[in-house]
Design a protein around this motif. Sequence first.
Motif, short mmCIF file in Angstrom:
data_model
loop_
_atom_site.label_atom_id
_atom_site.label_comp_id
_atom_site.label_asym_id
_atom_site.label_seq_id
_atom_site.Cartn_x
_atom_site.Cartn_y
_atom_site.Cartn_z
N ASN A 182 0.81 -1.22 0.00
CA ASN A 182 0.00 0.00 0.00
C ASN A 182 0.84 1.27 0.00
OD1 ASN A 182 -2.31 -1.59 0.06
ND2 ASN A 182 -2.49 -1.50 2.29
N ALA A 183 2.16 1.13 -0.04
CA ALA A 183 3.07 2.28 -0.04
C ALA A 183 2.75 3.22 1.12
CB ALA A 183 3.00 3.02 -1.37
N SER A 231 13.93 10.06 -3.31
CA SER A 231 12.91 9.54 -4.22
C SER A 231 12.60 8.08 -3.90
CB SER A 231 13.41 9.63 -5.66
OG SER A 231 12.66 8.78 -6.50
N PRO A 232 11.34 7.77 -3.54
CA PRO A 232 10.99 6.37 -3.26
C PRO A 232 11.25 5.45 -4.44
CG PRO A 232 9.30 7.83 -2.40
CD PRO A 232 10.21 8.68 -3.24
N LEU A 233 11.07 5.97 -5.65
CA LEU A 233 11.32 5.14 -6.83
C LEU A 233 12.80 4.79 -6.94
CD1 LEU A 233 10.14 3.82 -9.37
CD2 LEU A 233 10.57 5.98 -10.59
N VAL A 264 10.42 17.34 -3.10
CA VAL A 264 9.13 16.67 -2.94
C VAL A 264 9.00 15.61 -4.04
CG1 VAL A 264 6.63 16.92 -2.89
CG2 VAL A 264 8.09 18.72 -1.93
N PHE A 265 8.88 14.35 -3.63
CA PHE A 265 8.79 13.25 -4.59
C PHE A 265 7.47 12.51 -4.43
CE2 PHE A 265 13.41 13.58 -3.55
CZ PHE A 265 13.86 13.99 -4.79
N ASP A 266 7.02 11.91 -5.52
CA ASP A 266 5.83 11.06 -5.46
C ASP A 266 6.13 9.79 -4.68
OD1 ASP A 266 4.40 12.85 -6.99
OD2 ASP A 266 4.77 11.78 -8.88
N ASP A 267 5.15 9.34 -3.88
CA ASP A 267 5.28 8.04 -3.22
C ASP A 267 5.11 6.93 -4.25
OD1 ASP A 267 5.67 8.92 -0.57
OD2 ASP A 267 3.53 9.31 -0.35
N LEU A 268 5.51 5.73 -3.87
CA LEU A 268 5.21 4.58 -4.71
C LEU A 268 3.71 4.40 -4.83
CD1 LEU A 268 7.81 2.02 -3.30
CD2 LEU A 268 8.03 3.42 -5.37
#
Length: 278
Positions: free
Chosen positions: A46-47, A214-216, A267-271
């Motif tokens: 669910n990241a 970055s989560p990615l 600021v990075f996008d979550d998985l």
Amino acid sequence: MGHSCFNLTIENGIAHLRFSRPDKFNSFTPEFWSELPEAVNKVSNNAEARVIVLSAEGKHFTAGMDISVFMDGALDAPPTNREVAAEAFRFNVKTLQDTFSALENARQPILAAIQGGAVGAGVDLVSACDCRYASSDAFFCIQETAIGMTADVGTFPRLAKIISEGWARQMAYTAERVSAQKAKEIGLVNEVYETPEELLENVMKIAARIASHSPLAITGCKKMITYARDHNTQDALDYIALWNAAMFRTDDIKESYIAKSEKREPVFDDLTPIKKPL
């Protein structure tokens, strides 16, 4: 969802899973073997966090397998012929192995903060984590040898890839206690801190730094390191090239540079949460 063996909190991108049976030295009951992978897989799929920290309440990180697992028949096969019983036993052991494989397979890095003993199955557990940190009172012991069995839940496939084969063999053959200082010397732990409080404080700082990236990129690092460990160099090079061909994200690179120039945190996008199959 409540858990009988640990507490789980999530804050600032860090999932903190804390073993909560200090009166029993955080030994692993039958319930633990299903609760741990369920909790880790939920956070991963669910990241819900960007990094997972494992720690423990009380004097010891864990005393390993709780005696109830042996005494209550959790590993027993149904009474039948020897070969059929052996097949069922193997299946039961593989179920236990899957508990710790969930740590290795999680999309997020998992950091273990170890105070006191990490005994028996505790070594199996920490061997499946990405990084290990210890307080000065910590020790590690492959206790299974001393009680007449061969460790089978994950120590051997992983430990000899973390430390030298010679030390993995010595720990296994002797069932000796390896101190925190020796564990750092042989590469089993990244760092040793004086007290459990200092240990957790610093591990949380490391977790926060991981969560800021970055989560990615982080999940890619975890996947590549594990893949390279288990494959030859050329296969690993091919795989990272394929990974980046599909998941190289220039927006994250731009954001990191812009944030630096603007003197702010990027600021990075979550998985993306993984959808369950239909």
